[in-house]
Enzyme design. Structure first.
Site, PDB file in Angstrom:
ATOM      1  N   LYS A 161     -11.067  -0.975  -1.462  1.00 25.59           N
ATOM      2  CA  LYS A 161     -10.797  -1.880  -0.344  1.00 25.59           C
ATOM      3  C   LYS A 161     -11.915  -1.689   0.674  1.00 25.59           C
ATOM      4  O   LYS A 161     -12.353  -0.568   0.862  1.00 25.59           O
ATOM      5  CB  LYS A 161      -9.445  -1.516   0.320  1.00 25.59           C
ATOM      6  CG  LYS A 161      -8.246  -1.604  -0.620  1.00 25.59           C
ATOM      7  CD  LYS A 161      -6.995  -0.992   0.048  1.00 25.59           C
ATOM      8  CE  LYS A 161      -5.847  -0.883  -0.950  1.00 25.59           C
ATOM      9  NZ  LYS A 161      -4.651  -0.191  -0.413  1.00 25.59           N
ATOM     10  N   SER A 204      -2.597   0.571  -4.308  1.00 25.94           N
ATOM     11  CA  SER A 204      -3.079   1.735  -3.563  1.00 25.94           C
ATOM     12  C   SER A 204      -4.426   2.209  -4.073  1.00 25.94           C
ATOM     13  O   SER A 204      -4.722   2.119  -5.263  1.00 25.94           O
ATOM     14  CB  SER A 204      -2.067   2.880  -3.704  1.00 25.94           C
ATOM     15  OG  SER A 204      -2.625   4.103  -3.261  1.00 25.94           O
ATOM     16  N   ALA A 205      -5.240   2.757  -3.169  1.00 29.46           N
ATOM     17  CA  ALA A 205      -6.536   3.316  -3.561  1.00 29.46           C
ATOM     18  C   ALA A 205      -6.395   4.719  -4.133  1.00 29.46           C
ATOM     19  O   ALA A 205      -7.330   5.269  -4.703  1.00 29.46           O
ATOM     20  CB  ALA A 205      -7.456   3.369  -2.344  1.00 29.46           C
ATOM     21  N   GLU A 225       0.080  -3.324   4.703  1.00 26.08           N
ATOM     22  CA  GLU A 225      -1.071  -2.422   4.814  1.00 26.08           C
ATOM     23  C   GLU A 225      -1.143  -1.718   6.163  1.00 26.08           C
ATOM     24  O   GLU A 225      -0.872  -2.332   7.188  1.00 26.08           O
ATOM     25  CB  GLU A 225      -2.364  -3.237   4.658  1.00 26.08           C
ATOM     26  CG  GLU A 225      -3.040  -3.128   3.330  1.00 26.08           C
ATOM     27  CD  GLU A 225      -3.570  -1.736   3.000  1.00 26.08           C
ATOM     28  OE1 GLU A 225      -3.651  -0.868   3.896  1.00 26.08           O
ATOM     29  OE2 GLU A 225      -3.910  -1.521   1.835  1.00 26.08           O
ATOM     30  N   ASP A 226      -1.543  -0.447   6.152  1.00 26.91           N
ATOM     31  CA  ASP A 226      -1.753   0.265   7.421  1.00 26.91           C
ATOM     32  C   ASP A 226      -3.240   0.462   7.725  1.00 26.91           C
ATOM     33  O   ASP A 226      -3.578   1.078   8.728  1.00 26.91           O
ATOM     34  CB  ASP A 226      -1.067   1.638   7.398  1.00 26.91           C
ATOM     35  CG  ASP A 226      -1.776   2.612   6.469  1.00 26.91           C
ATOM     36  OD1 ASP A 226      -2.169   2.184   5.360  1.00 26.91           O
ATOM     37  OD2 ASP A 226      -1.948   3.784   6.845  1.00 26.91           O
ATOM     38  N   THR A 283       2.090  10.063   4.063  1.00 26.69           N
ATOM     39  CA  THR A 283       1.078  10.958   3.502  1.00 26.69           C
ATOM     40  C   THR A 283      -0.300  10.798   4.148  1.00 26.69           C
ATOM     41  O   THR A 283      -1.183  11.619   3.910  1.00 26.69           O
ATOM     42  CB  THR A 283       0.924  10.708   1.988  1.00 26.69           C
ATOM     43  OG1 THR A 283       0.907   9.289   1.791  1.00 26.69           O
ATOM     44  CG2 THR A 283       2.074  11.319   1.203  1.00 26.69           C
ATOM     45  N   LYS A 296      -8.985   5.310   6.220  1.00 24.74           N
ATOM     46  CA  LYS A 296      -7.719   4.814   5.681  1.00 24.74           C
ATOM     47  C   LYS A 296      -7.956   3.699   4.672  1.00 24.74           C
ATOM     48  O   LYS A 296      -8.715   2.767   4.936  1.00 24.74           O
ATOM     49  CB  LYS A 296      -6.813   4.310   6.816  1.00 24.74           C
ATOM     50  CG  LYS A 296      -6.198   5.437   7.613  1.00 24.74           C
ATOM     51  CD  LYS A 296      -5.169   4.910   8.604  1.00 24.74           C
ATOM     52  CE  LYS A 296      -4.582   6.042   9.422  1.00 24.74           C
ATOM     53  NZ  LYS A 296      -3.736   5.533  10.515  1.00 24.74           N
ATOM     54  N   ASP A 313       0.871  -1.159   0.000  1.00 22.30           N
ATOM     55  CA  ASP A 313       0.000   0.000   0.000  1.00 22.30           C
ATOM     56  C   ASP A 313       0.923   1.228   0.000  1.00 22.30           C
ATOM     57  O   ASP A 313       2.120   1.109   0.281  1.00 22.30           O
ATOM     58  CB  ASP A 313      -0.884  -0.039   1.260  1.00 22.30           C
ATOM     59  CG  ASP A 313      -1.691   1.224   1.427  1.00 22.30           C
ATOM     60  OD1 ASP A 313      -2.329   1.649   0.445  1.00 22.30           O
ATOM     61  OD2 ASP A 313      -1.688   1.813   2.528  1.00 22.30           O
ATOM     62  N   LEU A 314       0.384   2.387  -0.330  1.00 20.89           N
ATOM     63  CA  LEU A 314       1.236   3.580  -0.408  1.00 20.89           C
ATOM     64  C   LEU A 314       1.117   4.472   0.829  1.00 20.89           C
ATOM     65  O   LEU A 314       2.045   4.552   1.647  1.00 20.89           O
ATOM     66  CB  LEU A 314       0.868   4.384  -1.676  1.00 20.89           C
ATOM     67  CG  LEU A 314       1.656   5.677  -1.877  1.00 20.89           C
ATOM     68  CD1 LEU A 314       3.118   5.391  -2.188  1.00 20.89           C
ATOM     69  CD2 LEU A 314       1.028   6.521  -2.985  1.00 20.89           C
ATOM     70  N   ASP A 315      -0.058   5.117   0.957  1.00 24.14           N
ATOM     71  CA  ASP A 315      -0.252   6.107   2.025  1.00 24.14           C
ATOM     72  C   ASP A 315      -0.180   5.452   3.401  1.00 24.14           C
ATOM     73  O   ASP A 315      -0.977   4.566   3.700  1.00 24.14           O
ATOM     74  CB  ASP A 315      -1.616   6.798   1.874  1.00 24.14           C
ATOM     75  CG  ASP A 315      -1.749   7.549   0.558  1.00 24.14           C
ATOM     76  OD1 ASP A 315      -0.853   8.336   0.248  1.00 24.14           O
ATOM     77  OD2 ASP A 315      -2.753   7.335  -0.150  1.00 24.14           O
TER      78      ASP A 315
HETATM   79  C1  BG6 Z   1      -5.710   5.742   0.271  1.00 24.73           C
HETATM   80  C2  BG6 Z   1      -5.715   6.542   1.546  1.00 24.73           C
HETATM   81  O1  BG6 Z   1      -4.416   5.246   0.052  1.00 24.73           O
HETATM   82  O2  BG6 Z   1      -6.097   6.531  -0.846  1.00 24.73           O
HETATM   83  C3  BG6 Z   1      -7.049   7.244   1.720  1.00 24.73           C
HETATM   84  O3  BG6 Z   1      -5.463   5.704   2.639  1.00 24.73           O
HETATM   85  C4  BG6 Z   1      -7.396   8.052   0.483  1.00 24.73           C
HETATM   86  O4  BG6 Z   1      -6.981   8.076   2.857  1.00 24.73           O
HETATM   87  C5  BG6 Z   1      -7.374   7.138  -0.734  1.00 24.73           C
HETATM   88  O5  BG6 Z   1      -8.664   8.667   0.604  1.00 24.73           O
HETATM   89  C6  BG6 Z   1      -7.687   7.870  -2.028  1.00 24.73           C
HETATM   90  O6  BG6 Z   1      -6.649   8.764  -2.300  1.00 24.73           O
HETATM   91  P1  BG6 Z   1      -6.730   9.944  -3.339  1.00 24.73           P
HETATM   92  O7  BG6 Z   1      -5.315  10.470  -3.391  1.00 24.73           O
HETATM   93  O8  BG6 Z   1      -7.135   9.363  -4.653  1.00 24.73           O
HETATM   94  O9  BG6 Z   1      -7.709  10.930  -2.838  1.00 24.73           O
HETATM   95 MG    MG Z   2      -2.634   3.202   3.587  1.00 25.07          MG
END
Ligand code: BG6
Ligand code: MG
Length: 217
Positions: A145, A114-115, A169-170, A17, A45, A9-11
């Protein structure tokens, strides 16, 4: 040595971030008169931008037109992006780079799952884009997710079986998605919150070589 698929996962896992997402949502919630705490934020998240707004509106019992929602989604993203303008490799969380480089050295497959629709520019700005064999982000999937779509696609792109994939994953939703996909879930963060993960570490500095070796073999 076998080849496994390591999906990150990224964030909040690779880069720090998650705090910027929180700040941007909190600002919007405040403007709408909705109380929004770090505890509430756990539910956001890993969740898509659109679903996140709905959760916040539900918290405040606010109903809104699609036009207003679009305006708020745009505003949240602009605020979020303002935090990203100057980011560089210092945004990478402690212990992550050594693990990524170790996996590369061992010829393992690495993917992003990542989402976020902002994932690619973040990987570029932090200089780690070339480390990834595949990238699946919020632009590629239609189900957020805990739906496993993002991880299933990543494994597919890597030509790996689901049971050979390990997901870092966090978020609760992300851990659930990995489990549903029949992948090995590794929670990064509070083990009480991420209790559904197969393994848990407070952060990547607690992950040592022997753990990674055991996952590979
Ligand atoms: C996820 C984050 O990685 O991405 C969420 O954990 C975030 O907090 C989601 O809402 C969507 O991200 P973005 O950058 O497309 O708004
Ligand atoms: Mg995350």
């Amino acid at each position: 040595m076998s080849k496994k698929a390591f999906i990150f996962d990224l964030d909040g896992v690779i880069v720090d971030t998650a705090k910027y997402h929180f700040l941007a949502w909190q600002k919007l919630a405040q403007e709408l008169g909705i109380e929004f705490t770090p505890e509430h934020n756990e539910e956001l998240k890993g969740v898509s931008r659109v679903r996140s707004l709905d959760i916040i509106l539900e918290l405040g019992n606010v109903t809104a037109s699609q036009e207003d929602k679009n305006k708020w989604l745009f505003q949240k993203n602009e605020d979020y992006l303002s935090y990203l303008v100057d980011i560089d490799e210092s945004e990478i969380l402690p212990g992550v780079l050594p693990v990524l480089h170790y996996l590369k050295d061992k010829n393992q497959l690495i993917a992003l799952g990542s989402a976020s629709k902002n994932a690619r520019p973040i990987l570029e700005k932090t200089g780690i884009l070339p480390l990834f064999d595949a990238i699946v982000d919020g632009n590629d999937v239609s189900n957020a997710k805990p739906d496993p779509e993002v991880f299933l696609r990543a494994a597919q792109l890597l030509n790996a079986k689901n049971e050979d994939a390990i997901v870092f994953e966090d978020s609760v939703a992300g851990v659930q998605a990995a489990n549903i996909a029949n992948m090995t879930s590794v929670g990064i963060g509070d083990d009480k919150i991420l209790h559904e993960a197969k393994y848990n570490f407070k952060d990547f500095t607690f992950i040592d070589v022997s753990f990674i070796e055991a996952l590979i073999n």
